[in-house]
Structure formats: C-alpha cells, structure tokens
Design a protein around this motif. Sequence first.
Motif, PDB file in Angstrom:
ATOM      1  N   CYS A 230      13.803 -14.819   1.536  1.00  0.00           N
ATOM      2  CA  CYS A 230      12.438 -14.816   1.005  1.00  0.00           C
ATOM      3  C   CYS A 230      12.034 -16.211   0.544  1.00  0.00           C
ATOM      4  O   CYS A 230      10.915 -16.682   0.832  1.00  0.00           O
ATOM      5  N   GLU A 231      12.943 -16.883  -0.153  1.00  0.00           N
ATOM      6  CA  GLU A 231      12.630 -18.224  -0.653  1.00  0.00           C
ATOM      7  C   GLU A 231      12.424 -19.216   0.489  1.00  0.00           C
ATOM      8  O   GLU A 231      11.632 -20.153   0.368  1.00  0.00           O
ATOM      9  N   SER A 232      13.131 -19.002   1.605  1.00  0.00           N
ATOM     10  CA  SER A 232      12.947 -19.884   2.764  1.00  0.00           C
ATOM     11  C   SER A 232      11.529 -19.778   3.320  1.00  0.00           C
ATOM     12  O   SER A 232      11.037 -20.703   3.964  1.00  0.00           O
ATOM     13  N   SER A 233      10.903 -18.640   3.092  1.00  0.00           N
ATOM     14  CA  SER A 233       9.511 -18.448   3.516  1.00  0.00           C
ATOM     15  C   SER A 233       8.550 -18.663   2.353  1.00  0.00           C
ATOM     16  O   SER A 233       7.396 -18.216   2.395  1.00  0.00           O
ATOM     17  N   GLU A 234       9.056 -19.337   1.317  1.00  0.00           N
ATOM     18  CA  GLU A 234       8.255 -19.664   0.137  1.00  0.00           C
ATOM     19  C   GLU A 234       7.679 -18.411  -0.522  1.00  0.00           C
ATOM     20  O   GLU A 234       6.527 -18.390  -0.963  1.00  0.00           O
ATOM     21  N   THR A 235       8.490 -17.366  -0.550  1.00  0.00           N
ATOM     22  CA  THR A 235       8.088 -16.113  -1.189  1.00  0.00           C
ATOM     23  C   THR A 235       9.139 -15.752  -2.230  1.00  0.00           C
ATOM     24  O   THR A 235      10.333 -15.833  -1.958  1.00  0.00           O
ATOM     25  N   ARG A 236       8.697 -15.366  -3.390  1.00  0.00           N
ATOM     26  CA  ARG A 236       9.623 -14.981  -4.449  1.00  0.00           C
ATOM     27  C   ARG A 236       9.415 -13.506  -4.796  1.00  0.00           C
ATOM     28  O   ARG A 236       8.299 -13.080  -5.070  1.00  0.00           O
ATOM     29  N   ILE A 237      10.504 -12.760  -4.731  1.00  0.00           N
ATOM     30  CA  ILE A 237      10.454 -11.340  -5.065  1.00  0.00           C
ATOM     31  C   ILE A 237      10.930 -11.138  -6.493  1.00  0.00           C
ATOM     32  O   ILE A 237      11.964 -11.682  -6.893  1.00  0.00           O
ATOM     33  N   SER A 238      10.159 -10.374  -7.246  1.00  0.00           N
ATOM     34  CA  SER A 238      10.580 -10.016  -8.605  1.00  0.00           C
ATOM     35  C   SER A 238      11.071  -8.573  -8.573  1.00  0.00           C
ATOM     36  O   SER A 238      10.273  -7.648  -8.394  1.00  0.00           O
ATOM     37  N   PRO A 239      12.387  -8.376  -8.694  1.00  0.00           N
ATOM     38  CA  PRO A 239      12.921  -7.016  -8.570  1.00  0.00           C
ATOM     39  C   PRO A 239      12.478  -6.110  -9.707  1.00  0.00           C
ATOM     40  O   PRO A 239      12.547  -6.486 -10.884  1.00  0.00           O
ATOM     41  N   ALA A 240      12.022  -4.922  -9.342  1.00  0.00           N
ATOM     42  CA  ALA A 240      11.684  -3.920 -10.364  1.00  0.00           C
ATOM     43  C   ALA A 240      12.956  -3.291 -10.911  1.00  0.00           C
ATOM     44  O   ALA A 240      13.043  -2.983 -12.100  1.00  0.00           O
ATOM     45  N   LEU A 241      13.955  -3.119 -10.031  1.00  0.00           N
ATOM     46  CA  LEU A 241      15.241  -2.537 -10.418  1.00  0.00           C
ATOM     47  C   LEU A 241      16.332  -3.136  -9.554  1.00  0.00           C
ATOM     48  O   LEU A 241      16.094  -3.519  -8.401  1.00  0.00           O
ATOM     49  N   GLU A 242      17.539  -3.238 -10.118  1.00  0.00           N
ATOM     50  CA  GLU A 242      18.730  -3.555  -9.336  1.00  0.00           C
ATOM     51  C   GLU A 242      19.635  -2.337  -9.390  1.00  0.00           C
ATOM     52  O   GLU A 242      19.914  -1.813 -10.468  1.00  0.00           O
ATOM     53  N   ILE A 243      20.073  -1.867  -8.221  1.00  0.00           N
ATOM     54  CA  ILE A 243      20.777  -0.590  -8.134  1.00  0.00           C
ATOM     55  C   ILE A 243      22.133  -0.806  -7.471  1.00  0.00           C
ATOM     56  O   ILE A 243      22.243  -1.530  -6.472  1.00  0.00           O
ATOM     57  N   ASP A 244      23.169  -0.161  -8.012  1.00  0.00           N
ATOM     58  CA  ASP A 244      24.541  -0.354  -7.543  1.00  0.00           C
ATOM     59  C   ASP A 244      24.737   0.043  -6.088  1.00  0.00           C
ATOM     60  O   ASP A 244      25.375  -0.677  -5.328  1.00  0.00           O
TER      61      ASP A 244
END
Length: 316
Positions: A230-244
């Motif tokens: 995502c960062e390589s495409s200049e996009t930043r994702i803000s995770p709503a949740l991190e799941i195991d």
Amino acid sequence: MLSSLPYKLTMELITAWREDMEFRHMEYFTALAEELHFTRAAERVGITQPSLSQQIRLLEDEFGTSLFDRIGKKTALTEAGAILLQHCYHIMHELQQARVAIRSLQGLQRGSMDIGALSTLATAKLPSVLMAFHREFPSIKVTVRNLLSEEIYDAVLQNLIDVGLCYLQPEHAQRDQLECIPLYTERLVLITPLQHPLANVDAPPLSAIASFPCLLPAEPFLRRVILKACESSETRISPALEIDSLEGILAMVREGLGLAIVPSSLLQESHYSRVTAIPLEQDGFQLEVGMVYRKHKFLCAASRVFLERFVTAYRD
C-alpha cells in the motif's frame, strides 16, 4: 554477539564449555535460558528449584562471570549467557544430527518427521501427500504443527521441526542459515461483504479501499507485505482491527465489519458465499510460498523422500 565481549572472556567461555561442561549442565542452562523462570525450568528438567539454582551458580563460578541477571523476581540472560546459549544450541543440534544420521541407517523402516505449516496452506495439497506417504511408509511417525510463518522460521532454526511450509521471507535476518525451495506465487485478494460499494468494482484503486475500515492480520510478515504494498502506491491503511486468524478475518468481513486483504488460498478452502473476492493487480500484493529447512541439516531418509514428494505435488 561474540565480538561484543572482550576477546579473552569470550575464549575463556568457549574453553570452559568444551572442557568442563557436561550434557546435563547444558540441559539445565538451556532450560533456564528459555524459560527465564527457575521453577518452570527445574520442572522441565526434572530437578528441584534449589538444585537448579546451585548448578547455575557452579556454572557461573566455573566461567568466572554471571550468566543471568536476577532483578527482583525477574531473570534475564547476560551477554555472556547469550553467547553460551548459542553454543548450547549448536552442540545440541550436532548431537541431534548424529542421532538422525545413525537412525537413517535403518532407512525408511522407522523414524519420525516434524512439519510446520500455515493453516491456510496445510489444507491444500498437504493432506493428500501425507496420506500417500503414510500408505507407503506406515512406520514413519509424522507430526504437523499449525504455525505462523515467523514461528516456522524460528522452529526450523531451533531444530523444533524438520521442514516448514510457509511464506518465504527473503529479508529474514537469518536467511543465510536456511534452505528455501520456492513452490509457487500466491496473489492477495480484497474481500468485501456482498452488499459493499466496492463489491462490483473491478480493480478498485487502493485509495478507495483505504477510505473504508480495514481488517489486518496480526501475523507480522503478512501484515508487513500488505502495508508495504500500500505504501508503495502512496496509500496508507489505518486498520480498524488486527485479528489473529485469517478465518476470523473472513468471518468478520461476512458480518460487514470491514474490508480485508487476504491470501487467495483462504478462499479456496473456506465457505465464502457471503463475501466478494476481488483480485488486486497492483505490484507487491503477492507472496512466495515454499518449503524451508535448516542449511547443513542432516535430513533423514523419511524427510528427504517426503520433501521430494511434496515439491513434486505442488509443482505438477
């Protein structure tokens, strides 16, 4: 690590190890170094806690330096202890290699093999290969452990498993200690609830994906791949949740809690009638799947045959 201690002290540690340490001392020391808790370590090696404490003090007296820091109720390895632990692993590995080499003289009539595999990969071709292997060699005991990719790397390096099926990590810090056999490249896909605005969009831009809540896997390597792409495409994702678990992510997407980027193998083996899968064509959204085992490790006859059969099954 060796170079960070004075040369004289380092050589004294190695010399004392070779001349005076018995195998039981190595077991005691390694147990405490891994548990960092005297009671648990004592139970692991089958002696009392006072006996373990006495043996560790004798080792420290013999080496002339502290191997552990005792800070209140906490126990930590010193720099000298960390050096000694690496020598422990090396010697225990060599002893295990000798046992395996001797047992291999009996060919495929008996033996055991430990495999580590990602859960999403283990359900693809692994069962059929294992069934065929067991029919041909019923006396070989095979154990399969479901682990994360980084856990598989650690387990291979610590000789806890013989081979691993995982995502290959070319930037792994100890990559030079491993043999890696690439099998195939797996694409990552975007999954959405059926009624989501992006569900019917072919090749949605990453900026559109990032505008919605996203669920990320807790597995460090997979998460890094997704965020880096995502960062390589200049996009930043803000995770709503991190799941195991990836299965947990799939279930939450079904319930409309967000979008997710997951390996395509998850959808091949799971019921996903309530989600839409959209291929991601942008660079970086792919994973190299392969087998790993420790470099210079003596693979028993059973492991060699299994490895050959497994690689053939995936490449055919």
